[in-house]
Design a protein around this motif. Structure first.
Motif, PDB file in Angstrom:
ATOM      1  N   ARG A  47      33.188  18.705  24.463  1.00  0.00           N
ATOM      2  CA  ARG A  47      33.064  17.335  23.970  1.00  0.00           C
ATOM      3  C   ARG A  47      34.294  16.929  23.149  1.00  0.00           C
ATOM      4  O   ARG A  47      34.723  15.769  23.165  1.00  0.00           O
ATOM      5  N   GLY A  98      33.532   6.142  17.523  1.00  0.00           N
ATOM      6  CA  GLY A  98      32.214   6.033  18.141  1.00  0.00           C
ATOM      7  C   GLY A  98      31.716   7.320  18.781  1.00  0.00           C
ATOM      8  O   GLY A  98      30.517   7.463  19.040  1.00  0.00           O
ATOM      9  N   PHE A  99      32.640   8.265  19.032  1.00  0.00           N
ATOM     10  CA  PHE A  99      32.226   9.520  19.659  1.00  0.00           C
ATOM     11  C   PHE A  99      31.311  10.329  18.752  1.00  0.00           C
ATOM     12  O   PHE A  99      30.584  11.217  19.222  1.00  0.00           O
ATOM     13  N   SER A 124      28.534   9.582  17.122  1.00  0.00           N
ATOM     14  CA  SER A 124      27.095   9.452  17.366  1.00  0.00           C
ATOM     15  C   SER A 124      26.670  10.277  18.571  1.00  0.00           C
ATOM     16  O   SER A 124      25.630  10.935  18.552  1.00  0.00           O
ATOM     17  N   GLY A 125      27.501  10.275  19.610  1.00  0.00           N
ATOM     18  CA  GLY A 125      27.175  11.086  20.783  1.00  0.00           C
ATOM     19  C   GLY A 125      27.250  12.575  20.490  1.00  0.00           C
ATOM     20  O   GLY A 125      26.436  13.364  20.984  1.00  0.00           O
ATOM     21  N   LEU A 126      28.204  12.955  19.666  1.00  0.00           N
ATOM     22  CA  LEU A 126      28.341  14.366  19.299  1.00  0.00           C
ATOM     23  C   LEU A 126      27.147  14.846  18.483  1.00  0.00           C
ATOM     24  O   LEU A 126      26.641  15.948  18.696  1.00  0.00           O
ATOM     25  N   SER A 127      26.664  14.020  17.557  1.00  0.00           N
ATOM     26  CA  SER A 127      25.544  14.418  16.712  1.00  0.00           C
ATOM     27  C   SER A 127      24.233  14.512  17.478  1.00  0.00           C
ATOM     28  O   SER A 127      23.305  15.200  17.035  1.00  0.00           O
ATOM     29  N   GLN A 128      24.132  13.830  18.642  1.00  0.00           N
ATOM     30  CA  GLN A 128      22.907  13.850  19.428  1.00  0.00           C
ATOM     31  C   GLN A 128      22.872  14.967  20.464  1.00  0.00           C
ATOM     32  O   GLN A 128      21.882  15.119  21.183  1.00  0.00           O
ATOM     33  N   MET A 129      23.927  15.754  20.529  1.00  0.00           N
ATOM     34  CA  MET A 129      23.955  16.858  21.480  1.00  0.00           C
ATOM     35  C   MET A 129      22.953  17.941  21.095  1.00  0.00           C
ATOM     36  O   MET A 129      22.668  18.157  19.913  1.00  0.00           O
ATOM     37  N   ASP A 130      22.399  18.619  22.094  1.00  0.00           N
ATOM     38  CA  ASP A 130      21.480  19.718  21.836  1.00  0.00           C
ATOM     39  C   ASP A 130      22.225  20.855  21.139  1.00  0.00           C
ATOM     40  O   ASP A 130      23.302  21.267  21.573  1.00  0.00           O
ATOM     41  N   HIS A 151      26.743  23.528  14.334  1.00  0.00           N
ATOM     42  CA  HIS A 151      26.016  23.665  15.604  1.00  0.00           C
ATOM     43  C   HIS A 151      25.498  25.084  15.784  1.00  0.00           C
ATOM     44  O   HIS A 151      25.963  26.033  15.131  1.00  0.00           O
TER      45      HIS A 151
END
Length: 221
Positions: A164, A196-197, A199-205, A153
């Motif tokens: 997160r 499943g978390f 996918s949400g982590l990878s889409q974070m800015d 990141h």
């Protein structure tokens, strides 16, 4: 007067060559059957990195070769003494990455020893029992697996990433910083349905990548 040399000759040398063809064939057949049981168990329930078919073939060969060696030793003492001397200089330097592979090798060696000694029933029963225990332990494996979470990141997203991941039980294993980017490696334990978390982590800015790799011992799966 009887000397030590005479005793040695009468008690050992004269007993050589008592093995029959039927006994030899039965020992080798029993070793092959038990080796194939090990082959099936290793192939069907292997949990290592990459299944190695050549190693599985080696397991069957080890049971047969060990059986053959034990038969020779038990039927001819003179030849067995020379064989022990020859085997004592052999060195094996192939690295075994999975500790379970060592257990399978010892298993097949034990099969060869028992079948070579004529203990066919004990060899078959012990092989089936060990196979049952191994399969049972594999099936009752903990639902939560050990993973390595690798997150890359931007420095501006460091706090958001930590927030997160705050709900996860994690241990920081490595942190690499290159200019404005950081790469974090965490050791975590979770079940497959909790992944499943990611996918949400990878889409974070600010997060360029997020990778989850199952980890066992000193290598990856």
């Amino acid at each position: 007067m009887t000397t030590f040399s005479d005793i040695f000759k009468k008690s050992f040398l004269e007993e050589a060559g008592s093995l029959t063809i039927n006994e030899f064939a039965l020992s080798m057949l029993a070793a092959f059957l038990c080796g194939m049981i090990v082959y099936a168990v290793y192939r069907g329930f292997y949990k290592g990195v990459v299944y190695n078919h050549n190693f599985n073939i080696l397991l069957v060969m080890t049971s047969l070769v060990t059986c053959f060696v034990v038969i020779v030793i038990s039927s001819n003492v003179v030849l067995s003494l020379g064989m022990v001397g020859a085997l004592s200089i052999v060195r094996y330097r192939t690295a075994v990455k999975d500790p379970l592979d060592v257990g399978f090798l010892f298993w097949t060696v034990a099969i060869g020893v028992t079948c070579g000694a004529g203990l066919y029933l004990i060899s078959i029963l012990a092989t089936l029992f060990i196979a049952f225990i191994y399969i049972l332990l594999v099936k009752v494996r903990n639902r939560k697996h050990q993973y390595l979470l690798i997150v890359k990141h931007h420095s501006d997203a460091a706090q958001a990433v930590q927030n997160r991941l705050s709900s996860l039980k994690k241990v920081l294993k490595n942190k690499t910083v290159v200019k404005d980017y950081a790469e974090l490696t965490y050791e975590i334990r979770l079940s497959e349905e909790d992944a499943g978390f990611l996918s949400g982590l990878s889409q974070m800015d600010g997060v360029s990548s997020a990778v989850l790799v199952e980890f066992s011992g000193d290598y990856f799966e």
